[in-house]
Design a protein around this motif. Structure first.
Motif, PDB file in Angstrom:
ATOM      1  N   PRO A 249       7.927  -9.092   2.679  1.00 10.50           N
ATOM      2  CA  PRO A 249       7.225 -10.010   1.759  1.00 10.50           C
ATOM      3  C   PRO A 249       6.005 -10.650   2.406  1.00 10.50           C
ATOM      4  CG  PRO A 249       9.427 -10.857   2.340  1.00 10.50           C
ATOM      5  CD  PRO A 249       9.349  -9.455   2.857  1.00 10.50           C
ATOM      6  N   LYS A 250       6.096 -10.854   3.704  1.00  3.21           N
ATOM      7  CA  LYS A 250       5.009 -11.508   4.426  1.00  3.21           C
ATOM      8  C   LYS A 250       3.668 -10.797   4.255  1.00  3.21           C
ATOM      9  CE  LYS A 250       4.407 -13.923   8.757  1.00  3.21           C
ATOM     10  NZ  LYS A 250       3.330 -14.579   8.025  1.00  3.21           N
ATOM     11  N   GLY A 251       3.723  -9.470   4.163  1.00  2.00           N
ATOM     12  CA  GLY A 251       2.484  -8.689   4.091  1.00  2.00           C
ATOM     13  C   GLY A 251       1.889  -8.613   2.693  1.00  2.00           C
ATOM     14  N   ILE A 252       2.580  -9.180   1.708  1.00  2.00           N
ATOM     15  CA  ILE A 252       2.102  -9.030   0.324  1.00  2.00           C
ATOM     16  C   ILE A 252       1.233 -10.219  -0.062  1.00  2.00           C
ATOM     17  CG2 ILE A 252       2.829  -8.827  -2.096  1.00  2.00           C
ATOM     18  CD1 ILE A 252       5.463  -7.652  -1.073  1.00  2.00           C
ATOM     19  N   SER A 253       0.025  -9.940  -0.523  1.00  2.00           N
ATOM     20  CA  SER A 253      -0.835 -11.058  -0.898  1.00  2.00           C
ATOM     21  C   SER A 253      -0.977 -11.224  -2.414  1.00  2.00           C
ATOM     22  CB  SER A 253      -2.205 -10.923  -0.239  1.00  2.00           C
ATOM     23  OG  SER A 253      -2.697  -9.634  -0.422  1.00  2.00           O
ATOM     24  N   ALA A 254      -0.799 -10.184  -3.165  1.00  2.00           N
ATOM     25  CA  ALA A 254      -0.895 -10.330  -4.628  1.00  2.00           C
ATOM     26  C   ALA A 254      -0.031  -9.298  -5.326  1.00  2.00           C
ATOM     27  CB  ALA A 254      -2.352 -10.182  -5.068  1.00  2.00           C
ATOM     28  N   ILE A 255       0.347  -9.643  -6.555  1.00  2.00           N
ATOM     29  CA  ILE A 255       1.209  -8.760  -7.348  1.00  2.00           C
ATOM     30  C   ILE A 255       0.581  -8.606  -8.716  1.00  2.00           C
ATOM     31  CG2 ILE A 255       3.458  -8.689  -8.550  1.00  2.00           C
ATOM     32  CD1 ILE A 255       3.799 -10.734  -5.786  1.00  2.00           C
ATOM     33  N   SER A 256       0.555  -7.392  -9.239  1.00  2.00           N
ATOM     34  CA  SER A 256       0.140  -7.295 -10.645  1.00  2.00           C
ATOM     35  C   SER A 256       1.090  -6.391 -11.405  1.00  2.00           C
ATOM     36  CB  SER A 256      -1.307  -6.825 -10.754  1.00  2.00           C
ATOM     37  OG  SER A 256      -1.393  -5.487 -10.435  1.00  2.00           O
ATOM     38  N   GLY A 257       1.238  -6.662 -12.669  1.00  2.00           N
ATOM     39  CA  GLY A 257       2.185  -5.923 -13.509  1.00  2.00           C
ATOM     40  C   GLY A 257       3.520  -6.624 -13.551  1.00  2.00           C
ATOM     41  N   GLN A 258       4.283  -6.254 -14.552  1.00  2.00           N
ATOM     42  CA  GLN A 258       5.615  -6.841 -14.744  1.00  2.00           C
ATOM     43  C   GLN A 258       6.616  -5.743 -14.430  1.00  2.00           C
ATOM     44  OE1 GLN A 258       5.481 -10.046 -15.852  1.00  2.00           O
ATOM     45  NE2 GLN A 258       7.679 -10.244 -15.492  1.00  2.00           N
ATOM     46  N   PHE A 259       7.441  -5.933 -13.419  1.00  2.00           N
ATOM     47  CA  PHE A 259       8.380  -4.861 -13.087  1.00  2.00           C
ATOM     48  C   PHE A 259       9.709  -5.435 -12.620  1.00  2.00           C
ATOM     49  CE2 PHE A 259       5.254  -5.522  -9.700  1.00  2.00           C
ATOM     50  CZ  PHE A 259       6.058  -5.862  -8.615  1.00  2.00           C
ATOM     51  N   ASN A 260      10.695  -4.555 -12.625  1.00  2.00           N
ATOM     52  CA  ASN A 260      12.056  -4.939 -12.233  1.00  2.00           C
ATOM     53  C   ASN A 260      12.375  -4.414 -10.843  1.00  2.00           C
ATOM     54  OD1 ASN A 260      12.692  -6.131 -14.745  1.00  2.00           O
ATOM     55  ND2 ASN A 260      12.925  -4.060 -15.596  1.00  2.00           N
ATOM     56  N   ARG A 261      13.446  -4.933 -10.300  1.00  2.00           N
ATOM     57  CA  ARG A 261      14.001  -4.404  -9.059  1.00  2.00           C
ATOM     58  C   ARG A 261      14.297  -2.922  -9.272  1.00  2.00           C
ATOM     59  NH1 ARG A 261      17.633  -4.787  -4.896  1.00  2.00           N
ATOM     60  NH2 ARG A 261      19.740  -4.090  -5.355  1.00  2.00           N
ATOM     61  N   GLY A 262      13.897  -2.061  -8.301  1.00  2.00           N
ATOM     62  CA  GLY A 262      14.148  -0.621  -8.420  1.00  2.00           C
ATOM     63  C   GLY A 262      12.989   0.156  -9.038  1.00  2.00           C
ATOM     64  N   ASP A 263      11.984  -0.550  -9.558  1.00  2.00           N
ATOM     65  CA  ASP A 263      10.848   0.152 -10.178  1.00  2.00           C
ATOM     66  C   ASP A 263       9.880   0.686  -9.116  1.00  2.00           C
ATOM     67  OD1 ASP A 263      11.648  -0.124 -12.767  1.00  2.00           O
ATOM     68  OD2 ASP A 263      10.406  -1.877 -13.202  1.00  2.00           O
ATOM     69  N   MET A 264       9.074   1.641  -9.557  1.00  2.00           N
ATOM     70  CA  MET A 264       8.058   2.216  -8.673  1.00  2.00           C
ATOM     71  C   MET A 264       6.802   1.350  -8.708  1.00  2.00           C
ATOM     72  SD  MET A 264       7.272   4.684  -6.666  1.00  2.00           S
ATOM     73  CE  MET A 264       8.301   6.113  -6.930  1.00  2.00           C
ATOM     74  N   VAL A 265       6.282   1.032  -7.532  1.00  4.16           N
ATOM     75  CA  VAL A 265       5.031   0.260  -7.468  1.00  4.16           C
ATOM     76  C   VAL A 265       4.029   0.973  -6.562  1.00  4.16           C
ATOM     77  CG1 VAL A 265       6.032  -2.018  -7.941  1.00  4.16           C
ATOM     78  CG2 VAL A 265       5.977  -1.181  -5.580  1.00  4.16           C
ATOM     79  N   THR A 266       2.763   0.693  -6.802  1.00  5.60           N
ATOM     80  CA  THR A 266       1.704   1.222  -5.950  1.00  5.60           C
ATOM     81  C   THR A 266       1.353   0.158  -4.912  1.00  5.60           C
ATOM     82  OG1 THR A 266       0.813   2.357  -7.871  1.00  5.60           O
ATOM     83  CG2 THR A 266      -0.646   2.184  -5.981  1.00  5.60           C
ATOM     84  N   LEU A 267       1.121   0.562  -3.680  1.00  6.70           N
ATOM     85  CA  LEU A 267       0.638  -0.367  -2.667  1.00  6.70           C
ATOM     86  C   LEU A 267      -0.854  -0.137  -2.481  1.00  6.70           C
ATOM     87  CD1 LEU A 267       3.353  -0.071   0.160  1.00  6.70           C
ATOM     88  CD2 LEU A 267       3.501  -1.157  -2.061  1.00  6.70           C
ATOM     89  N   VAL A 268      -1.631  -1.211  -2.565  1.00  2.29           N
ATOM     90  CA  VAL A 268      -3.068  -1.071  -2.336  1.00  2.29           C
ATOM     91  C   VAL A 268      -3.491  -2.062  -1.249  1.00  2.29           C
ATOM     92  CG1 VAL A 268      -3.568  -0.336  -4.710  1.00  2.29           C
ATOM     93  CG2 VAL A 268      -3.733  -2.751  -4.131  1.00  2.29           C
ATOM     94  N   ASP A 269      -4.591  -1.733  -0.564  1.00  2.00           N
ATOM     95  CA  ASP A 269      -5.102  -2.679   0.429  1.00  2.00           C
ATOM     96  C   ASP A 269      -6.065  -3.651  -0.255  1.00  2.00           C
ATOM     97  OD1 ASP A 269      -7.542  -1.463   0.114  1.00  2.00           O
ATOM     98  OD2 ASP A 269      -7.476  -0.358   2.002  1.00  2.00           O
ATOM     99  N   HIS A 270      -6.720  -4.478   0.554  1.00  2.00           N
ATOM    100  CA  HIS A 270      -7.581  -5.510  -0.018  1.00  2.00           C
ATOM    101  C   HIS A 270      -8.803  -4.975  -0.745  1.00  2.00           C
ATOM    102  CE1 HIS A 270      -5.763  -9.139   2.102  1.00  2.00           C
ATOM    103  NE2 HIS A 270      -5.427  -9.049   0.858  1.00  2.00           N
ATOM    104  N   HIS A 271      -9.163  -3.734  -0.421  1.00  2.00           N
ATOM    105  CA  HIS A 271     -10.325  -3.152  -1.113  1.00  2.00           C
ATOM    106  C   HIS A 271      -9.892  -2.429  -2.375  1.00  2.00           C
ATOM    107  CE1 HIS A 271     -12.208  -4.005   2.684  1.00  2.00           C
ATOM    108  NE2 HIS A 271     -11.282  -3.288   3.284  1.00  2.00           N
ATOM    109  N   GLY A 272      -8.579  -2.470  -2.637  1.00  2.00           N
ATOM    110  CA  GLY A 272      -8.074  -1.780  -3.834  1.00  2.00           C
ATOM    111  C   GLY A 272      -7.777  -0.312  -3.581  1.00  2.00           C
ATOM    112  N   SER A 273      -7.895   0.144  -2.314  1.00  2.00           N
ATOM    113  CA  SER A 273      -7.597   1.564  -2.041  1.00  2.00           C
ATOM    114  C   SER A 273      -6.090   1.764  -1.994  1.00  2.00           C
ATOM    115  CB  SER A 273      -8.166   2.001  -0.696  1.00  2.00           C
ATOM    116  OG  SER A 273      -9.509   1.689  -0.628  1.00  2.00           O
ATOM    117  N   LYS A 274      -5.670   2.866  -2.608  1.00  2.00           N
ATOM    118  CA  LYS A 274      -4.250   3.183  -2.667  1.00  2.00           C
ATOM    119  C   LYS A 274      -3.715   3.574  -1.298  1.00  2.00           C
ATOM    120  CE  LYS A 274      -3.133   5.335  -6.893  1.00  2.00           C
ATOM    121  NZ  LYS A 274      -2.849   6.582  -7.569  1.00  2.00           N
ATOM    122  N   ILE A 275      -2.629   2.966  -0.911  1.00  2.00           N
ATOM    123  CA  ILE A 275      -2.030   3.272   0.384  1.00  2.00           C
ATOM    124  C   ILE A 275      -0.767   4.104   0.214  1.00  2.00           C
ATOM    125  CG2 ILE A 275      -0.740   2.185   2.263  1.00  2.00           C
ATOM    126  CD1 ILE A 275      -2.723  -0.075   2.141  1.00  2.00           C
ATOM    127  N   GLY A 276      -0.021   3.791  -0.822  1.00  2.00           N
ATOM    128  CA  GLY A 276       1.223   4.524  -1.011  1.00  2.00           C
ATOM    129  C   GLY A 276       1.915   4.099  -2.289  1.00  2.00           C
TER     130      GLY A 276
END
Ligand code: GLU
Length: 370
Positions: free
Chosen positions: A300-327
């Motif tokens: 959690p420490k590394g997360i600075s912002a969250i967008s979208g409404q999702f549940n535990r177990g859902d798939m999320v995209t990780l992006v860096d500060h420039h908005g580039s997709k990381i994983g």
């Protein structure tokens, strides 16, 4: 090109190949393709056929009625056409004494891990019994939300599912060009691709065929997925002489994509291929570095912002500060939870929420770096 003997091959045939550019199935050409697949089968290769053409076959069967172009019409045409299509394949493979088994899938069958594994077992069972699996999207029941959408991507998912070592994307073009060959006579065929980058994606553009769904852009997406599963991918013309045999023999034909040297293990292939992300986590540079370079889990420490409404177990995209997709990965906490715990040390998860599902938000085993 590295000479390699392929064992499990996914052959994807686009509508334009099956109809030879016309509006009805070209059975004479289909039998020629079946002949080549039968030769490979005879040589001990396992073949998975991913076939388009259901909608085209439905139109043909109903005598080309004038219909509106909406979802239920397409579903109806697919329902009529798929049975024609499979009957045609069944008859043609039968000439060579081969049996076929039909598997109709949608994204929903692949999103869920258990259903994905069931589909994999089924595919394995067919292959073990020397039956040719014939795959298409279940267009008769699939709505846009649950569709893979094009058979290029579907065939690439089959590569991961079947653990295939070669994907042939056969189409009405000789391969990938550095410009649109329909409009630019200077366009040159790209013989080999080792890295898929934005430049290549931009080159792919759109193929502009009218009958099928995919263009070069979806073929590049497919190539990317299949390469990461460890397969070689070849895009070539489905009407080129002996195309299937030539590709399998390693002859330089069409556009050859080398396999990724570090293929993803099975679970990560599913992560890459299966569920579509429903939210985004923006992560800081330290976390991005740890995830990319050290293969760490996301805290959690590394997360600075969250967008979208999702549940535990859902798939999320990780992006860096420039908005580039990381994983992309499966989150252990919902968006509501993450709003409260983002930026916090993991020890503060329970005190903050009143409950906890562990110290990490996306575990490394549930995370695929792009
Ligand atoms: N599933 C569609 C069909 O059978 C084809 C999708 C595609 O060509 O990508 O008509």
């Amino acid at each position: 090109m590295k000479q390699q003997k392929f064992k499990r091959i996914v052959v994807k045939l686009g509508t334009s190949v099956l109809t030879s550019g016309g509006n009805a199935l070209d059975r004479a050409h289909m039998v020629e393709l079946v002949r080549q697949m039968a030769v490979l089968h005879q040589q001990g290769c396992e073949i998975v056929l991913c076939t388009s053409g259901a909608i085209a076959a439905g139109r043909e069967r109903l005598g080309f009625p004038a219909l509106s172009d909406n979802m239920s019409t397409k579903q109806m045409l697919a329902a009529v056409g798929q049975s024609q299509l499979i009957q045609t394949w069944e008859n043609l493979f039968n000439i060579y004494g081969l049996h076929v088994g039909q598997m109709l899938l949608t994204r929903a069958d692949l999103d869920d891990r258990e259903r994905y594994l069931n589909a994999r077992d089924m595919l394995d069972t067919l292959l073990k019994h020397k039956i040719i699996p014939i795959i298409n999207e279940n267009d008769a029941v699939a709505t846009t939300e649950i569709k893979v959408g094009d058979n290029d991507n579907l065939s690439a998912l089959m590569v991961g599912l079947a653990d295939a070592d070669l994907l042939m994307l056969l189409t009405d073009q000789a391969g990938l060009y550095d410009a649109n060959p329909r409009t630019n006579p200077q366009a040159k065929l790209i013989a080999q691709v080792d890295v898929i980058d934005d430049k290549l994606r931009a080159m792919a553009g759109d193929s502009g065929t009218t009958l099928g769904t995919g263009g070069m852009a979806t073929k590049i997406q497919a190539a990317e997925i299949a390469r990461r599963s460890g397969a070689v991918v070849v895009i070539a013309a489905g009407h080129s002489d002996n195309v299937i045999l030539n590709i399998a023999a390693g002859k330089a034909i069409g556009t050859y994509f080398s396999a990724n040297e570090n293929p993803l293990e099975s679970r990560k292939r599913w992560l890459l291929a299966g569920p579509g992300p429903v939210g985004t986590l923006t992560i800081d540079d330290g976390a991005a570095n740890a995830v990319i370079k050290q293969g760490s889990s996301l805290l959690p420490k590394g997360i600075s912002a969250i967008s979208g409404q999702f549940n535990r177990g859902d798939m999320v995209t990780l992006v860096d500060h420039h908005g580039s997709k990381i994983g992309k990965g499966l989150t252990r906490y919902s968006s509501d939870d993450l709003d409260k715990i983002k930026g916090l040390h993991s020890n503060n998860i329970e005190p903050t929420l009143g409950y906890g599902y562990g110290k990490v938000v996306v575990h490394r085993n549930n995370l695929v770096v792009l």
